[in-house]
Each structure stands twice: as structure tokens, then as C-alpha cells.
Design a protein around this motif. Structure first.
Motif, short mmCIF file in Angstrom:
data_model
loop_
_atom_site.label_atom_id
_atom_site.label_comp_id
_atom_site.label_asym_id
_atom_site.label_seq_id
_atom_site.Cartn_x
_atom_site.Cartn_y
_atom_site.Cartn_z
N SER A 72 31.99 33.23 28.65
CA SER A 72 32.88 34.39 28.63
C SER A 72 32.21 35.59 29.29
O SER A 72 30.98 35.59 29.50
N PRO A 73 32.97 36.64 29.60
CA PRO A 73 32.36 37.86 30.14
C PRO A 73 31.33 38.47 29.21
O PRO A 73 30.38 39.10 29.68
N HIS A 80 29.97 37.38 35.62
CA HIS A 80 31.40 37.64 35.68
C HIS A 80 31.69 38.86 36.55
O HIS A 80 32.70 38.88 37.29
N ASP A 84 34.19 38.83 39.64
CA ASP A 84 35.34 39.76 39.61
C ASP A 84 35.42 40.54 40.92
O ASP A 84 36.51 40.68 41.51
N LYS A 94 40.91 34.64 39.77
CA LYS A 94 39.55 34.39 39.30
C LYS A 94 39.44 32.99 38.70
O LYS A 94 40.24 32.62 37.84
N VAL A 97 34.39 30.39 34.82
CA VAL A 97 32.97 30.58 35.11
C VAL A 97 32.16 29.74 34.14
O VAL A 97 32.42 29.73 32.93
#
Length: 299
Positions: A72-73, A80, A84, A94, A97
Motif C-alpha cells: 500500500s502507499p 508509490h 504516481d 496506476k 504495486v
């Protein structure tokens, strides 16, 4: 879906010609099988099933095989953030990831289209590259996503799968009858075996050529998107040089995934023949990036 990644007519034309030759080879191969009286329907159905599985599940298969996990970010904010920015520049959705816990410095993208795509980097490449170098690598991988390279290579590999299955089919089934009503001549099974091996060899060379073109195209598109070809060249040089310091066992485990990787994992004693298989030589990639730098008026 469209994106702002630059196209390369020269490389695109080479890929089109290669795909055409693969298709032509497929038509000839099927024609030969039919002329020999072989019922290849079962083989084609099996091969088609494998193709569909690989096509629709390529993202999951690749992540599972490489031990990658989506992040996750909050878990990987810098990674990220770079993706982005690049996706905004490229005007593309996007991708997911992921990070793979491996000291082999590399990255790959997979997924049949932009909506199903995932970009994965190893912990090894995160430790070794500066942010601007990593950005160049990610731009390269996002170019693969934008140009649907995974789908192209999956379709291109179909003929090799069929030829390989036909070889086994000839070896392990009762295709031992002879031509000319049994009056001499080679057994049909031997003919099919020889034709299948030849077709597999030619399709292997064509798909590897297609893979090399695709890598050059991704280098060019990624460098033009970031406007910093020197960053990608630096990353390529650093990653390739660091491969020599990775344990041979780790490299051998990674080598089956070379076609996915940003740079091939080459174990000690490996010759340029392996590099030929999936990626253009490092010198060729650096030469192209140097030319792009000149075109942009940068050193």
C-alpha cells in the motif's frame, strides 16, 4: 487505452514483421500436420487452454513465482510516489504495486492490460538505486504496461507451446505408421517430431527477437517520458554490474524469469548467448540511450 509514451516506428515495424512471421510459421505448421493426416485438435485445445491461463492469470502467476506481495502507499510511500508521478506524466491508470523480497536487483511488470497490471520491484533494487535511477526503471516497466507487451509475448509464445506439445504427442502416442501405405518411407511420428522440433526452434528465435525489440522500445519510451535517459543508463549499468556480486544460486533461481525482468539475471559462466535469449546487449541499450540524450541536447 492510450498513453503519452512515445512510439518508435522502426521498432514497432520489426515487432509487426516478427509477429507476422510467427503467424505464417503457425499456418505452415498446421498445414503440414493436416497433410500428414494428424488430428491435432486435442493438442490445439490443450495449447489454447494453456495460453488462456497464461493470458488471464499472468499477473498472479508472476507474483506468486517471484514471491512478490502488493504494498500500500503507507507501506512504500516513496515507491508509490514515483509511480504516481510517472502515471500522471504518461496519462495512464496506476497499476498495482508490489515488492519481492530478493537481493537480485530487478523489476518487472505483468498483466494483460493496464487495468490488470502490476509493477513489482525487488528489495535488492530498492537498496541499490537512487530515486532518479529507480524512476527510470519504473518508466521502462510502465512502458511495457502501456504497450501491452505481456499480452503480445503471451500470444507470440503460443506456437512454441503447440510445437512442444506436438513433439511429445509424436513421441508418446501411436504415430508410428509409415507414409506410402506402409511401403517404406519415414514413420509419420518421426516426420512430426522433426517438423515440430524445427518449428519450435524457429519460433523460439523469433520470440526472443521480439523480446529484444520490446526491451529497446521500453527503454526508449521510458527515457523520453522522464526526459532523463542518463538515469536509466546509470540504473542499467549499476544493476548489471551488481549481478556479479549476487550468489550464483540466487541468480539461477531468477534466470527462468529473465523475459520478465528489467535486466537479465546472469549466473557466473553465462555467455552472451543467454543474454541474446531475452534482452539486447547492455552496450546496445546504452548506445540507444546515449543517442536519445544527444537528441534531447543532454549529456
Amino acid at each position: 487505452m492510450r498513453s503519452r509514451f512515445a512510439s518508435d516506428r522502426g521498432l514497432t515495424s520489426r515487432m509487426v514483421v516478427t509477429m507476422f512471421l510467427l503467424g505464417l510459421l503457425y499456418v505452415v505448421f498446421v498445414g503440414v500436420l493436416i497433410s500428414l493426416g494428424v488430428r491435432a485438435l486435442t493438442v490445439l485445445v490443450v495449447a489454447g487452454g494453456l495460453l488462456l491461463v497464461q493470458y488471464f492469470l499472468s499477473d498472479r502467476i508472476a507474483l506468486f513465482a517471484m514471491g512478490g506481495r502488493e504494498v500500500s502507499p503507507q507501506e512504500a510511500p516513496e515507491l508509490h510516489g514515483l509511480i504516481d508521478r510517472l502515471c500522471a506524466l504518461a496519462d495512464m491508470p496506476k497499476p498495482r504495486v508490489a515488492i519481492a523480497d530478493s537481493d537480485v536487483p530487478n523489476a518487472f511488470a505483468t498483466g494483460r492490460n493496464q487495468k490488470k497490471a502490476v509493477v513489482c520491484v525487488t528489495t535488492g533494487i530498492l537498496r541499490r538505486l537512487e530515486p532518479h535511477e529507480l524512476e527510470g526503471v519504473l518508466a521502462h516497466e510502465l512502458s511495457h504496461v502501456a504497450h501491452r507487451d505481456v499480452a503480445v509475448m503471451t500470444i507470440a509464445s503460443f506456437l512454441g507451446i503447440v510445437a512442444g506439445l506436438m513433439t511429445r504427442f509424436a513421441l508418446y502416442t501411436g504415430l508410428g505408421g509409415r507414409r506410402n501405405n506402409g511401403q517404406g518411407g519415414l514413420p509419420i511420428g518421426v516426420i512430426i517430431l522433426l517438423v515440430s522440433v524445427l518449428v519450435y526452434a524457429v519460433s523460439f528465435l523469433l520470440t526472443r527477437a521480439l523480446s529484444r525489440y520490446r526491451e529497446l522500445a521500453a527503454d526508449r519510451a521510458g527515457a523520453l517520458l522522464t526526459q532523463r535517459p542518463s538515469a536509466l543508463a546509470s540504473a542499467l549499468t549499476k544493476v548489471t554490474g551488481d549481478m556479479a556480486r549476487i550468489p550464483t544460486r540466487d541468480l539461477r533461481e531468477a534466470e527462468p524469469f529473465n523475459a520478465f525482468f528489467f535486466a537479465p539475471a546472469l549466473a557466473k559462466g553465462t555467455t552472451l548467448a543467454t543474454l541474446f535469449a531475452t534482452h539486447p546487449p547492455l552496450e546496445r541499450r546504452l548506445e540507444q540511450l546515449a543517442n536519445i540524450s544527444k537528441q534531447l541536447g543532454r549529456g
